[in-house]
Design a protein around this motif. Sequence first.
Motif, PDB file in Angstrom:
ATOM      1  N   GLY A   4       0.779  -1.232   0.000  1.00 42.76           N
ATOM      2  CA  GLY A   4       0.000   0.000   0.000  1.00 42.76           C
ATOM      3  C   GLY A   4       0.810   1.280   0.000  1.00 42.76           C
ATOM      4  N   VAL A   5       2.142   1.177  -0.117  1.00 46.59           N
ATOM      5  CA  VAL A   5       2.963   2.383  -0.198  1.00 46.59           C
ATOM      6  C   VAL A   5       2.641   3.098  -1.507  1.00 46.59           C
ATOM      7  CG1 VAL A   5       5.323   3.281  -0.225  1.00 46.59           C
ATOM      8  CG2 VAL A   5       4.767   1.278   1.165  1.00 46.59           C
ATOM      9  N   THR A   6       2.494   4.410  -1.468  1.00 45.76           N
ATOM     10  CA  THR A   6       2.061   5.159  -2.650  1.00 45.76           C
ATOM     11  C   THR A   6       3.166   5.248  -3.695  1.00 45.76           C
ATOM     12  OG1 THR A   6       2.761   7.302  -1.751  1.00 45.76           O
ATOM     13  CG2 THR A   6       0.528   6.555  -1.214  1.00 45.76           C
ATOM     14  N   ASN A   7       2.751   5.489  -4.939  1.00 46.80           N
ATOM     15  CA  ASN A   7       3.710   5.656  -6.041  1.00 46.80           C
ATOM     16  C   ASN A   7       4.678   6.791  -5.739  1.00 46.80           C
ATOM     17  OD1 ASN A   7       2.081   3.748  -7.191  1.00 46.80           O
ATOM     18  ND2 ASN A   7       1.597   4.920  -9.037  1.00 46.80           N
ATOM     19  N   PRO A  39      -7.611   5.037  -5.357  1.00 47.63           N
ATOM     20  CA  PRO A  39      -7.793   5.417  -3.951  1.00 47.63           C
ATOM     21  C   PRO A  39      -8.613   6.699  -3.835  1.00 47.63           C
ATOM     22  CG  PRO A  39      -5.554   5.915  -4.683  1.00 47.63           C
ATOM     23  CD  PRO A  39      -6.196   5.125  -5.780  1.00 47.63           C
ATOM     24  N   THR A  40      -9.392   6.805  -2.773  1.00 49.61           N
ATOM     25  CA  THR A  40     -10.195   8.005  -2.558  1.00 49.61           C
ATOM     26  C   THR A  40     -10.332   8.270  -1.068  1.00 49.61           C
ATOM     27  OG1 THR A  40     -12.338   9.056  -2.946  1.00 49.61           O
ATOM     28  CG2 THR A  40     -12.355   6.693  -2.569  1.00 49.61           C
ATOM     29  N   ASP A  41     -10.508   9.537  -0.725  1.00 50.28           N
ATOM     30  CA  ASP A  41     -10.824   9.912   0.656  1.00 50.28           C
ATOM     31  C   ASP A  41     -12.176  10.612   0.688  1.00 50.28           C
ATOM     32  OD1 ASP A  41     -10.079  12.218  -0.646  1.00 50.28           O
ATOM     33  OD2 ASP A  41      -8.610  12.861   0.835  1.00 50.28           O
ATOM     34  N   CYS A  42     -13.055  10.281  -0.266  1.00 44.00           N
ATOM     35  CA  CYS A  42     -14.388  10.876  -0.327  1.00 44.00           C
ATOM     36  C   CYS A  42     -15.161  10.575   0.954  1.00 44.00           C
ATOM     37  CB  CYS A  42     -15.150  10.316  -1.534  1.00 44.00           C
ATOM     38  SG  CYS A  42     -16.901  10.787  -1.567  1.00 44.00           S
ATOM     39  N   VAL A  99     -11.617  19.622   2.215  1.00 42.18           N
ATOM     40  CA  VAL A  99     -12.746  18.709   2.050  1.00 42.18           C
ATOM     41  C   VAL A  99     -12.272  17.346   1.553  1.00 42.18           C
ATOM     42  CG1 VAL A  99     -14.871  18.297   0.744  1.00 42.18           C
ATOM     43  CG2 VAL A  99     -14.415  20.561   1.698  1.00 42.18           C
ATOM     44  N   MET A 100     -11.371  17.333   0.555  1.00 42.86           N
ATOM     45  CA  MET A 100     -10.794  16.081   0.058  1.00 42.86           C
ATOM     46  C   MET A 100      -9.301  16.302  -0.207  1.00 42.86           C
ATOM     47  SD  MET A 100     -13.306  13.679  -2.203  1.00 42.86           S
ATOM     48  CE  MET A 100     -14.046  14.778  -3.392  1.00 42.86           C
ATOM     49  N   PRO A 101      -8.444  15.927   0.749  1.00 42.32           N
ATOM     50  CA  PRO A 101      -7.005  16.189   0.609  1.00 42.32           C
ATOM     51  C   PRO A 101      -6.302  15.369  -0.471  1.00 42.32           C
ATOM     52  CG  PRO A 101      -7.618  15.868   2.920  1.00 42.32           C
ATOM     53  CD  PRO A 101      -8.791  15.437   2.089  1.00 42.32           C
ATOM     54  N   LEU A 102      -6.828  14.195  -0.802  1.00 46.88           N
ATOM     55  CA  LEU A 102      -6.098  13.289  -1.685  1.00 46.88           C
ATOM     56  C   LEU A 102      -6.042  13.738  -3.144  1.00 46.88           C
ATOM     57  CD1 LEU A 102      -4.527  10.643  -1.735  1.00 46.88           C
ATOM     58  CD2 LEU A 102      -6.694   9.434  -2.106  1.00 46.88           C
ATOM     59  N   PRO A 103      -7.128  14.243  -3.751  1.00 47.84           N
ATOM     60  CA  PRO A 103      -7.060  14.595  -5.179  1.00 47.84           C
ATOM     61  C   PRO A 103      -6.084  15.732  -5.480  1.00 47.84           C
ATOM     62  CG  PRO A 103      -9.345  14.418  -4.446  1.00 47.84           C
ATOM     63  CD  PRO A 103      -8.500  14.389  -3.226  1.00 47.84           C
ATOM     64  N   LYS A 104      -5.581  15.721  -6.697  1.00 48.73           N
ATOM     65  CA  LYS A 104      -4.725  16.802  -7.168  1.00 48.73           C
ATOM     66  C   LYS A 104      -5.546  18.087  -7.334  1.00 48.73           C
ATOM     67  CE  LYS A 104      -2.110  18.235 -11.264  1.00 48.73           C
ATOM     68  NZ  LYS A 104      -1.726  17.863 -12.656  1.00 48.73           N
ATOM     69  N   GLU A 115      -9.204  29.619 -12.797  1.00 48.81           N
ATOM     70  CA  GLU A 115     -10.001  28.414 -12.570  1.00 48.81           C
ATOM     71  C   GLU A 115      -9.267  27.524 -11.574  1.00 48.81           C
ATOM     72  OE1 GLU A 115     -11.878  24.627 -15.102  1.00 48.81           O
ATOM     73  OE2 GLU A 115     -10.488  26.034 -16.047  1.00 48.81           O
ATOM     74  N   VAL A 116      -9.867  27.305 -10.415  1.00 51.07           N
ATOM     75  CA  VAL A 116      -9.304  26.406  -9.403  1.00 51.07           C
ATOM     76  C   VAL A 116      -9.950  25.045  -9.590  1.00 51.07           C
ATOM     77  CG1 VAL A 116      -8.878  26.040  -6.947  1.00 51.07           C
ATOM     78  CG2 VAL A 116      -9.053  28.376  -7.841  1.00 51.07           C
ATOM     79  N   LYS A 117      -9.135  23.995  -9.782  1.00 48.02           N
ATOM     80  CA  LYS A 117      -9.657  22.683 -10.171  1.00 48.02           C
ATOM     81  C   LYS A 117      -9.155  21.606  -9.218  1.00 48.02           C
ATOM     82  CE  LYS A 117      -9.745  21.961 -14.689  1.00 48.02           C
ATOM     83  NZ  LYS A 117      -9.318  21.804 -16.104  1.00 48.02           N
ATOM     84  N   SER A 118     -10.031  20.669  -8.906  1.00 43.08           N
ATOM     85  CA  SER A 118      -9.668  19.492  -8.126  1.00 43.08           C
ATOM     86  C   SER A 118     -10.140  18.261  -8.890  1.00 43.08           C
ATOM     87  CB  SER A 118     -10.308  19.545  -6.740  1.00 43.08           C
ATOM     88  OG  SER A 118     -10.025  18.362  -6.013  1.00 43.08           O
ATOM     89  N   TYR A 119      -9.231  17.301  -9.078  1.00 43.75           N
ATOM     90  CA  TYR A 119      -9.474  16.209 -10.016  1.00 43.75           C
ATOM     91  C   TYR A 119      -9.859  14.917  -9.290  1.00 43.75           C
ATOM     92  CZ  TYR A 119      -7.006  19.320 -13.233  1.00 43.75           C
ATOM     93  OH  TYR A 119      -6.615  20.399 -13.992  1.00 43.75           O
ATOM     94  N   THR A 120     -11.137  14.586  -9.306  1.00 39.71           N
ATOM     95  CA  THR A 120     -11.630  13.285  -8.857  1.00 39.71           C
ATOM     96  C   THR A 120     -13.098  13.171  -9.232  1.00 39.71           C
ATOM     97  OG1 THR A 120     -12.129  11.850  -6.958  1.00 39.71           O
ATOM     98  CG2 THR A 120     -12.109  14.213  -6.548  1.00 39.71           C
TER      99      THR A 120
END
Length: 240
Positions: A4-7, A39-42, A99-104, A115-120
């Motif tokens: 489970g170690v991240t890339n 993976p998600t932290d939703c 709110v969701m730290p994991l997405p880019k 434009e501020v964007k969060s990808y998930t």
Amino acid sequence: MRRGVTNRVVAEHLGIPRGTIGWWRSEDRKHCGEAYVRPTDCPRCTGREVDQPAYAYLLGLYLGDGHIISKRKQHHLSVFCDASWTGLIDAAEAAMRRVMPLPKVGRVQRQGCVEVKSYTQHWTCLFPQHGPGKKHDRRIALEDWQQAIVDAHPWEFLRGLIHSDGCRVTNWTVRNGKRYEYPRYFFTNKSDDIRKLCTDTLAKVGVQWTILARGSDPFNVSIARKASVALMDAHIGPKY
């Protein structure tokens, strides 16, 4: 990596590009017959406690100047901010990360705005108001869990609405040869439902408001009474 170690951690440890690590892991999953699960932290999917103040603020931004793209290989939440309000841009990005730290999260410079964007793809879980077409052309209603967050953090929700489709201005008039200036707040949105969410929340926190029509269209919520403006200044203030 199988533990489970991240890339990113593996790439930094070995000094190898993250894309190479990702390809190795993809080939390893194929070899082992594993299905890839992103993976998600939703909070809605994992049961993780959501940062309620940050969510209430982000909900206000989304209802005003935000939209979600959700289709194959393209999933992101976008909030458009006037380029001159740098503090607002920082606040929008910070709310997405809380709110969701994991997405880019990233920023795209547009003409006159950022434009501020969060990808998930999981932003649709948190904003079920997402749908085809413009928000003012379809029904917008909060779910019970969203309303509970707004009720608990009404000023954060209002701050998001004002930061997206609102403003604080200074009006003036002349009486008996003397100039008088007085501040007021506006919230302008074509959606009847979104304006009602705004006015219902204003009423709950004790702010008096009126509707000013643009021609025959009641798009403008006005807050002009001195006590109400003072209350708005104490909790929201001008954009920055």
